[in-house]
Design a protein around this motif. Structure first.
Motif, PDB file in Angstrom:
ATOM      1  N   ARG A  38       0.831  -1.191   0.000  1.00 29.30           N
ATOM      2  CA  ARG A  38       0.000   0.000   0.000  1.00 29.30           C
ATOM      3  C   ARG A  38       0.874   1.252   0.000  1.00 29.30           C
ATOM      4  O   ARG A  38       1.994   1.229   0.494  1.00 29.30           O
ATOM      5  N   ARG A  39       0.312   2.320  -0.557  1.00 23.79           N
ATOM      6  CA  ARG A  39       0.984   3.612  -0.552  1.00 23.79           C
ATOM      7  C   ARG A  39       0.076   4.625   0.118  1.00 23.79           C
ATOM      8  O   ARG A  39      -0.894   5.095  -0.495  1.00 23.79           O
ATOM      9  N   PRO A  40       0.370   4.958   1.378  1.00 24.25           N
ATOM     10  CA  PRO A  40      -0.427   6.000   2.047  1.00 24.25           C
ATOM     11  C   PRO A  40      -0.161   7.355   1.397  1.00 24.25           C
ATOM     12  O   PRO A  40       0.886   7.538   0.774  1.00 24.25           O
ATOM     13  N   PRO A  41      -1.038   8.303   1.573  1.00 24.80           N
ATOM     14  CA  PRO A  41      -0.834   9.634   0.973  1.00 24.80           C
ATOM     15  C   PRO A  41       0.482  10.244   1.419  1.00 24.80           C
ATOM     16  O   PRO A  41       0.782  10.306   2.615  1.00 24.80           O
ATOM     17  N   GLY A  42       1.293  10.649   0.468  1.00 23.21           N
ATOM     18  CA  GLY A  42       2.541  11.315   0.772  1.00 23.21           C
ATOM     19  C   GLY A  42       3.644  10.428   1.309  1.00 23.21           C
ATOM     20  O   GLY A  42       4.680  10.935   1.771  1.00 23.21           O
ATOM     21  N   LYS A  43       3.453   9.114   1.250  1.00 22.75           N
ATOM     22  CA  LYS A  43       4.450   8.206   1.799  1.00 22.75           C
ATOM     23  C   LYS A  43       4.898   7.186   0.761  1.00 22.75           C
ATOM     24  O   LYS A  43       4.311   7.064  -0.301  1.00 22.75           O
ATOM     25  N   GLU A  44       5.936   6.450   1.116  1.00 27.26           N
ATOM     26  CA  GLU A  44       6.429   5.408   0.247  1.00 27.26           C
ATOM     27  C   GLU A  44       5.512   4.187   0.313  1.00 27.26           C
ATOM     28  O   GLU A  44       4.798   3.968   1.292  1.00 27.26           O
ATOM     29  N   ARG A  45       5.585   3.385  -0.729  1.00 27.87           N
ATOM     30  CA  ARG A  45       4.822   2.148  -0.729  1.00 27.87           C
ATOM     31  C   ARG A  45       5.396   1.209   0.321  1.00 27.87           C
ATOM     32  O   ARG A  45       6.621   1.119   0.474  1.00 27.87           O
ATOM     33  N   GLU A  46       4.517   0.493   1.015  1.00 27.42           N
ATOM     34  CA  GLU A  46       4.952  -0.389   2.096  1.00 27.42           C
ATOM     35  C   GLU A  46       4.289  -1.753   1.983  1.00 27.42           C
ATOM     36  O   GLU A  46       3.207  -1.909   1.419  1.00 27.42           O
ATOM     37  N   PHE A  47       4.960  -2.725   2.559  1.00 32.11           N
ATOM     38  CA  PHE A  47       4.475  -4.093   2.536  1.00 32.11           C
ATOM     39  C   PHE A  47       3.280  -4.252   3.472  1.00 32.11           C
ATOM     40  O   PHE A  47       3.284  -3.740   4.600  1.00 32.11           O
ATOM     41  N   ALA A  92      -4.968   4.324   2.004  1.00 31.20           N
ATOM     42  CA  ALA A  92      -3.861   4.201   1.053  1.00 31.20           C
ATOM     43  C   ALA A  92      -4.399   3.661  -0.261  1.00 31.20           C
ATOM     44  O   ALA A  92      -5.555   3.214  -0.345  1.00 31.20           O
ATOM     45  N   VAL A  93      -3.546   3.686  -1.259  1.00 26.18           N
ATOM     46  CA  VAL A  93      -3.818   2.918  -2.472  1.00 26.18           C
ATOM     47  C   VAL A  93      -3.201   1.542  -2.265  1.00 26.18           C
ATOM     48  O   VAL A  93      -2.018   1.438  -1.943  1.00 26.18           O
ATOM     49  N   TYR A  94      -4.003   0.523  -2.433  1.00 25.75           N
ATOM     50  CA  TYR A  94      -3.562  -0.842  -2.208  1.00 25.75           C
ATOM     51  C   TYR A  94      -3.280  -1.519  -3.551  1.00 25.75           C
ATOM     52  O   TYR A  94      -4.112  -1.483  -4.463  1.00 25.75           O
ATOM     53  N   TYR A  95      -2.116  -2.148  -3.610  1.00 25.75           N
ATOM     54  CA  TYR A  95      -1.670  -2.812  -4.823  1.00 25.75           C
ATOM     55  C   TYR A  95      -1.451  -4.295  -4.559  1.00 25.75           C
ATOM     56  O   TYR A  95      -0.937  -4.666  -3.514  1.00 25.75           O
ATOM     57  N   CYS A  96      -1.818  -5.134  -5.509  1.00 25.65           N
ATOM     58  CA  CYS A  96      -1.413  -6.528  -5.419  1.00 25.65           C
ATOM     59  C   CYS A  96      -0.304  -6.776  -6.427  1.00 25.65           C
ATOM     60  O   CYS A  96      -0.150  -6.034  -7.406  1.00 25.65           O
ATOM     61  N   ALA A  97       0.466  -7.802  -6.154  1.00 27.26           N
ATOM     62  CA  ALA A  97       1.614  -8.106  -6.989  1.00 27.26           C
ATOM     63  C   ALA A  97       1.856  -9.606  -7.005  1.00 27.26           C
ATOM     64  O   ALA A  97       1.514 -10.306  -6.044  1.00 27.26           O
ATOM     65  N   SER A  98       2.461 -10.078  -8.079  1.00 27.79           N
ATOM     66  CA  SER A  98       2.798 -11.498  -8.176  1.00 27.79           C
ATOM     67  C   SER A  98       4.282 -11.653  -8.470  1.00 27.79           C
ATOM     68  O   SER A  98       4.896 -10.810  -9.129  1.00 27.79           O
ATOM     69  N   GLY A  99       4.843 -12.734  -7.974  1.00 26.22           N
ATOM     70  CA  GLY A  99       6.257 -12.991  -8.182  1.00 26.22           C
ATOM     71  C   GLY A  99       6.544 -14.480  -8.064  1.00 26.22           C
ATOM     72  O   GLY A  99       5.663 -15.259  -7.725  1.00 26.22           O
ATOM     73  N   PRO A 100       7.762 -14.865  -8.305  1.00 28.30           N
ATOM     74  CA  PRO A 100       8.103 -16.283  -8.311  1.00 28.30           C
ATOM     75  C   PRO A 100       8.011 -16.948  -6.936  1.00 28.30           C
ATOM     76  O   PRO A 100       7.900 -18.176  -6.842  1.00 28.30           O
TER      77      PRO A 100
END
Length: 122
Positions: A38-47, A92-100
């Motif tokens: 997630r990326r809270p307003p004005g902050k870095e993306r976090e796990f 925040a803006v919430y993002y999903c992601a995929s990886g190996p």
């Protein structure tokens, strides 16, 4: 490519529950590690949370432990984030992601969704 589409965001009151979903199209995610960030307003993306392909391992960020739950349904090609007892700090803006593989690190994920906005406010 593993197109990922998040859904379920919105405006909720403090203390409410919300479930986000991330659906993959065009390719199965059953062998991928999946994560939420997630990326809270004005902050870095976090796990936020991550789950292994077999669901036997789950990781959570310290700020969401005990409140959020990650799960997946490989038959539906979907990963969920159940958010309980949300606070304004969860906005925040919430993002999903995929990886190996399962990881708490952004760099380990190859594909990302566009994000879904969550706002917690009274």
């Amino acid at each position: 490519q593993v197109p990922l589409v998040e859904s379920g965001g919105g405006l909720v009151l403090p203390g409410a529950s919300l479930q986000l979903a991330c659906t993959a199209s065009g390719r199965t995610i059953s062998t991928f590690g999946m994560g939420w960030f997630r990326r809270p307003p004005g902050k870095e993306r976090e796990f936020v949370a991550a789950i292994s392909w077999s669901t036997n391992r789950k990781y959570y960020g310290d700020s969401v432990k005990g409140r959020f739950t990650i799960s997946r349904d490989n038959d539906k090609n979907t990963v969920y984030l159940q958010m309980n007892n949300v606070t304004p700090e969860d906005s925040a803006v919430y993002y999903c992601a995929s990886g190996p593989r399962i990881s708490t690190q952004e760099s380990q994920y190859d594909y990302w969704g566009q994000g879904t906005q969550v706002a917690v406010s009274s």
